[in-house]
Design an enzyme around this catalytic site. Sequence first.
Site, PDB file in Angstrom:
ATOM      1  N   ARG A  79      66.986  -4.030  45.583  1.00 54.99           N
ATOM      2  CA  ARG A  79      68.090  -4.544  44.844  1.00 54.99           C
ATOM      3  C   ARG A  79      68.921  -5.471  45.876  1.00 54.99           C
ATOM      4  NH1 ARG A  79      73.459  -1.648  43.985  1.00 54.99           N
ATOM      5  NH2 ARG A  79      74.417  -2.984  42.226  1.00 54.99           N
ATOM      6  N   HIS A 123      78.360  -8.889  42.515  1.00 52.85           N
ATOM      7  CA  HIS A 123      78.708  -8.009  43.615  1.00 52.85           C
ATOM      8  C   HIS A 123      79.760  -8.658  44.307  1.00 52.85           C
ATOM      9  CE1 HIS A 123      76.960  -4.469  45.747  1.00 52.85           C
ATOM     10  NE2 HIS A 123      78.096  -4.568  46.251  1.00 52.85           N
ATOM     11  N   GLU A 168      79.738  -1.882  40.078  1.00 57.62           N
ATOM     12  CA  GLU A 168      81.118  -1.079  40.319  1.00 57.62           C
ATOM     13  C   GLU A 168      82.260  -1.819  39.741  1.00 57.62           C
ATOM     14  OE1 GLU A 168      81.027  -0.283  44.505  1.00 57.62           O
ATOM     15  OE2 GLU A 168      79.547   1.183  44.116  1.00 57.62           O
ATOM     16  N   ASN A 293      75.793   4.787  41.223  1.00 59.11           N
ATOM     17  CA  ASN A 293      76.403   4.754  42.595  1.00 59.11           C
ATOM     18  C   ASN A 293      77.108   5.982  42.903  1.00 59.11           C
ATOM     19  OD1 ASN A 293      75.153   2.172  42.393  1.00 59.11           O
ATOM     20  ND2 ASN A 293      77.064   1.165  43.016  1.00 59.11           N
ATOM     21  N   TYR A 295      78.548   8.336  46.412  1.00 61.16           N
ATOM     22  CA  TYR A 295      78.769   8.516  47.635  1.00 61.16           C
ATOM     23  C   TYR A 295      79.458   9.815  47.961  1.00 61.16           C
ATOM     24  CZ  TYR A 295      77.463   3.760  48.349  1.00 61.16           C
ATOM     25  OH  TYR A 295      76.691   2.377  48.800  1.00 61.16           O
ATOM     26  N   GLU A 346      72.687   2.900  44.297  1.00 65.25           N
ATOM     27  CA  GLU A 346      73.487   3.184  45.605  1.00 65.25           C
ATOM     28  C   GLU A 346      73.592   4.586  46.167  1.00 65.25           C
ATOM     29  OE1 GLU A 346      77.102   0.674  46.631  1.00 65.25           O
ATOM     30  OE2 GLU A 346      76.079  -1.018  45.478  1.00 65.25           O
TER      31      GLU A 346
HETATM   32  O1  IFM Z   1      79.351  -1.543  50.776  1.00 65.08           O
HETATM   33  C1  IFM Z   1      79.443  -0.816  49.521  1.00 65.08           C
HETATM   34  C2  IFM Z   1      78.965  -1.906  48.361  1.00 65.08           C
HETATM   35  O2  IFM Z   1      79.258  -3.052  48.414  1.00 65.08           O
HETATM   36  C3  IFM Z   1      79.533  -1.350  47.025  1.00 65.08           C
HETATM   37  N1  IFM Z   1      79.199   0.132  46.927  1.00 65.08           N
HETATM   38  C4  IFM Z   1      79.716   0.785  47.968  1.00 65.08           C
HETATM   39  C5  IFM Z   1      79.086   0.414  49.214  1.00 65.08           C
HETATM   40  C6  IFM Z   1      79.866   1.183  50.391  1.00 65.08           C
HETATM   41  O3  IFM Z   1      81.345   1.200  50.636  1.00 65.08           O
END
Ligand code: IFM
Length: 445
Positions: A79, A123, A168, A293, A295, A346
Amino acid sequence: MSSDSLRFPDRFLWGAATSACQIEGAWDLDGKGESIWDRFGHTPGRILNADTADIACDHYKRWQQDVDLMVELGLGAYRFSISWPRIMPNGKKPVNSLGLDFYDRLVDKLLASNIQPFPTLYHWDLPQALQETGGWTNRDVVKRFAEYAEVVAQRLSDRVRHWTTLNEPWCIAVLGHATGDHAPGYKDKQTAIVVGHNLLVAHGLACQAIRATACGPDKPQLGIALIFTPTDPASDSPKDQALAEKTWREDLSYFMDPIFRGIYPESLSKIKSHIRTGDLELIATQLDFLGLNYYSRTVLGIKGKVEVVPGSQYTEMGWEVHPVSLRKLLVKFSKDYHLPPIYITENGAAFSDQSSPDGRILDFARLNYLRDHLEQAWLAIQDGVDLRGYFAWSLLDNFEWAHGYSKRFGIVHVDFANQKRTIKESGRWYASVIKQNAVESSRFA
Ligand code: IFM
């Protein structure tokens, strides 16, 4: 393989992700136009240590070596994002053919290496020329984005099947236009709401443009990548619970409701005056996949204060490591919405890595992070979630936006002094997962 390994479905897609601005460098080479992140990076005080994306991982020149690394890792998909100002330096026609040639060669080498290209059209690197006329606050940008999508699809859709329109939109709208942490650095909540809407309309129009243009043997597969940070209450007091529940509902529905239900949630009633006839139908255009995505989560306490959870592990970004929320999100979305297949587009962590005397990069915290999240992804599949693939963020250590090069997310280490790449222990481990299509349930210390 041991008996307690978690086997993923056949044809599960294993990938890694990057974005153009974060890795390519060559910010003004071969006719590329300036992006809002070039401008932001060249403005004193915007980025930690006055870092810029001018060189980044020098991927524009080292892309062949980087694809060789992907082969070494055994990736099934890559990706990456396409830089709009590389294709259209002023954000509109004429097209810079040298820019298109770069992605053309990249796609060819990926396919020759049995790696599926998974491009994202946007992006975050808007052409600065469009910013001069208001950027995402100006409704005209949506037409420009659809034209750009059409140009890229004309050139690549004979070989590219999966397309992600935006990465995002929440970050673009909120971090770029409400908090000002990201380019273009606006600080106005109302503007952010307008931007969010324009992004969604642009997404819908781009989907139409790609569908009308695509010339590949198979129907193009269209999606969008959304980031989610679910909220949990700091205590079981009814007040904390109610606030967390409200925040969870509002945050998660911001983009999910318009895209998958064709409506905005009540909390976004301020958007109503900006909606034009046909917008909601366009936004709710049928998608072939959802990119998710993930985290971390947020824990909210009294009066909405973000709480640190004692005993929890935090990454270098200050984000709590909370794998269970990934499964919860996947399961909740699959119940609440009528969704197409999902890809985790992600997932990853910034930790400062140690190197061993023999040159290995010992990043066991990242390895455990990936392992624990993959375990939750596997559990979500057992719960019935239609999860088709996983992309580790990120292939390479790279330019982490306003944090510059201070945060490393890569499964491959980059020495920014000489651009040397070294596959980290997490990368080696990930390669073995890909090879076996399974995750061992033991942890690493
Ligand atoms: O690095 C970023 C990415 O560009 C978009 N999503 C979160 C990642 C980590 O912060």
